[in-house]
Write a protein that holds these residues in place. Sequence first.
Motif, PDB file in Angstrom:
ATOM      1  N   ALA A  60       4.303 -17.402  90.102  1.00 52.69           N
ATOM      2  CA  ALA A  60       3.621 -16.169  89.717  1.00 52.69           C
ATOM      3  C   ALA A  60       3.519 -15.218  90.896  1.00 52.69           C
ATOM      4  N   GLN A  61       3.235 -15.763  92.076  1.00 48.20           N
ATOM      5  CA  GLN A  61       3.143 -14.928  93.274  1.00 48.20           C
ATOM      6  C   GLN A  61       4.488 -14.302  93.619  1.00 48.20           C
ATOM      7  N   LYS A  62       5.556 -15.085  93.510  1.00 41.33           N
ATOM      8  CA  LYS A  62       6.883 -14.576  93.844  1.00 41.33           C
ATOM      9  C   LYS A  62       7.368 -13.550  92.834  1.00 41.33           C
ATOM     10  N   ALA A  63       6.999 -13.751  91.568  1.00 40.23           N
ATOM     11  CA  ALA A  63       7.460 -12.832  90.517  1.00 40.23           C
ATOM     12  C   ALA A  63       6.772 -11.483  90.629  1.00 40.23           C
ATOM     13  N   GLY A  64       5.570 -11.476  91.181  1.00 43.99           N
ATOM     14  CA  GLY A  64       4.827 -10.232  91.290  1.00 43.99           C
ATOM     15  C   GLY A  64       4.266  -9.747  89.971  1.00 43.99           C
ATOM     16  N   SER A  65       4.505 -10.506  88.901  1.00 49.52           N
ATOM     17  CA  SER A  65       3.973 -10.189  87.572  1.00 49.52           C
ATOM     18  C   SER A  65       3.262 -11.426  87.070  1.00 49.52           C
ATOM     19  N   ALA A  66       1.966 -11.496  87.320  1.00 50.67           N
ATOM     20  CA  ALA A  66       1.226 -12.736  87.108  1.00 50.67           C
ATOM     21  C   ALA A  66       0.931 -13.029  85.647  1.00 50.67           C
ATOM     22  N   GLY A  67       0.930 -12.019  84.779  1.00 52.86           N
ATOM     23  CA  GLY A  67       0.485 -12.196  83.411  1.00 52.86           C
ATOM     24  C   GLY A  67       1.124 -13.358  82.680  1.00 52.86           C
ATOM     25  N   LEU A  68       2.448 -13.336  82.548  1.00 51.03           N
ATOM     26  CA  LEU A  68       3.155 -14.376  81.819  1.00 51.03           C
ATOM     27  C   LEU A  68       3.043 -15.713  82.524  1.00 51.03           C
ATOM     28  N   TRP A  69       3.190 -15.712  83.838  1.00 49.40           N
ATOM     29  CA  TRP A  69       3.145 -16.966  84.586  1.00 49.40           C
ATOM     30  C   TRP A  69       1.767 -17.618  84.507  1.00 49.40           C
ATOM     31  N   LEU A  70       0.710 -16.821  84.556  1.00 45.26           N
ATOM     32  CA  LEU A  70      -0.631 -17.385  84.448  1.00 45.26           C
ATOM     33  C   LEU A  70      -0.870 -17.966  83.061  1.00 45.26           C
ATOM     34  N   GLU A  71      -0.257 -17.349  82.049  1.00 47.21           N
ATOM     35  CA  GLU A  71      -0.348 -17.901  80.701  1.00 47.21           C
ATOM     36  C   GLU A  71       0.359 -19.250  80.630  1.00 47.21           C
ATOM     37  N   VAL A  72       1.524 -19.350  81.270  1.00 52.91           N
ATOM     38  CA  VAL A  72       2.250 -20.623  81.324  1.00 52.91           C
ATOM     39  C   VAL A  72       1.461 -21.643  82.127  1.00 52.91           C
ATOM     40  N   GLN A  73       0.800 -21.205  83.173  1.00 50.94           N
ATOM     41  CA  GLN A  73       0.056 -22.101  84.060  1.00 50.94           C
ATOM     42  C   GLN A  73      -1.084 -22.804  83.339  1.00 50.94           C
ATOM     43  N   ARG A  74      -1.707 -22.114  82.405  1.00 56.22           N
ATOM     44  CA  ARG A  74      -2.886 -22.699  81.762  1.00 56.22           C
ATOM     45  C   ARG A  74      -2.546 -23.558  80.546  1.00 56.22           C
ATOM     46  N   GLN A  75      -1.250 -23.749  80.260  1.00 57.27           N
ATOM     47  CA  GLN A  75      -0.874 -24.574  79.128  1.00 57.27           C
ATOM     48  C   GLN A  75      -1.038 -26.063  79.449  1.00 57.27           C
ATOM     49  N   LEU A  76      -0.602 -26.925  78.541  1.00 53.61           N
ATOM     50  CA  LEU A  76      -0.934 -28.353  78.587  1.00 53.61           C
ATOM     51  C   LEU A  76      -0.770 -29.008  79.953  1.00 53.61           C
ATOM     52  N   PRO A  77       0.386 -28.913  80.624  1.00 53.92           N
ATOM     53  CA  PRO A  77       0.491 -29.644  81.896  1.00 53.92           C
ATOM     54  C   PRO A  77      -0.574 -29.235  82.898  1.00 53.92           C
ATOM     55  N   GLY A  78      -0.916 -27.949  82.915  1.00 53.11           N
ATOM     56  CA  GLY A  78      -1.908 -27.468  83.859  1.00 53.11           C
ATOM     57  C   GLY A  78      -3.316 -27.926  83.533  1.00 53.11           C
ATOM     58  N   GLN A  79      -3.609 -28.201  82.262  1.00 53.37           N
ATOM     59  CA  GLN A  79      -4.940 -28.655  81.846  1.00 53.37           C
ATOM     60  C   GLN A  79      -5.037 -30.175  81.771  1.00 53.37           C
TER      61      GLN A  79
END
Length: 363
Positions: free
Chosen positions: A205-224
């Motif tokens: 997310a940091q490298k992409a510079g567009s956190a929205g989509l990546w943060l959504e992916v981050q909070r999905q099952l593996p992250g929880q």
Amino acid sequence: MPMPGARNPAEGVTLTSLRQNNFDLLRFGFAFTVFLVHSYTLSAESGLAVLAQVFSSEIAVKSFFVVSGFLIFKSFEESSRTSSYFGKRLRRIYPAYCSVILGCAVLGVCFSSQPWQAYFGVGFVKYIAANLVFLNFLAPDLPGLFGQNTLTAVNGALWTLKIEVMFYLLVPLMVLTMRRFGYLRVLLALYFLSVAYFELVGLLAQKAGSAGLWLEVQRQLPGQLAYFVAGALGYYYLPFVSKQGWRLAALALLAFALQAWLPWALLGPLALATLVVFAACVLPCLGNFGKYGDFSYGIYILHFPLLQTLVSLGWFKGNAVPMLLVAAVLLLILAVVLWKLVEQPWLQRSSHYRSVAQAAAPV
């Protein structure tokens, strides 16, 4: 054959019955916390800003995952068959979920800016089809509904239900693996893998510079998953947690105080789980909170569309605090109705909530 040391560490543990601990009270508190925070984020009324400053819906949701990890593994271990386990999970979660999805979809026409002929079209069908199978992200909106609100989603809180269901499906495989390779070994491996996923997606997310989509992916099952697994550790090693409870709780509180200087992605789920299990199983029981039913699920799945409706009607404008009280009363009434008419009738006779209700009834 299981490897040495793969014996269920919870065998022989006499877990206090659910009416003798604080799980029901905690779940109610977590659900109501999410409602309070969302009342501000959805209404955008400055008079309610203090709610988002005092309470954390993020911690409440993660605490739900911890409680699920504890109770769902317990449910599976105590089920005579895998089919029985899945039957209990289906009865507990789906009838109320289905009722809310269909109810919101049908009643939404009363508040939509679209005529009923346009409302009951492709968008309506897509919403029902996607949401009934927990794919809420595919169709979060209904035609012409809440278009003037800060958010247009009908029920933005349902993203956690998709993760919960995936946890339920994974539990039998996880237990089978633990019985083969060892409980602690597998749980710790899953915990570290979840943390690694969370950190990796955060870096992307940091490298992409567009956190929205990546943060959504981050909070999905593996992250929880780390929170769910941490709750499972609390169940399987409850004797240790009970014996060392006050020391562990003190360490967890210290970790929260020092989180800015600690590898929090690694320690956070374990610290939170320690406090949740401590509050549920080590602190003295604060009463038979579930004797009238479990309204926490209803509060969670009903609060978002209720708030969205009240906001769309403009009732929060200039009346933030009084409307919060009105919304809270309406929400509790709806949660009780959902429990009495839908949730409770689907419970098995062996359900904890049937037993505590009978125990609370006058002789």
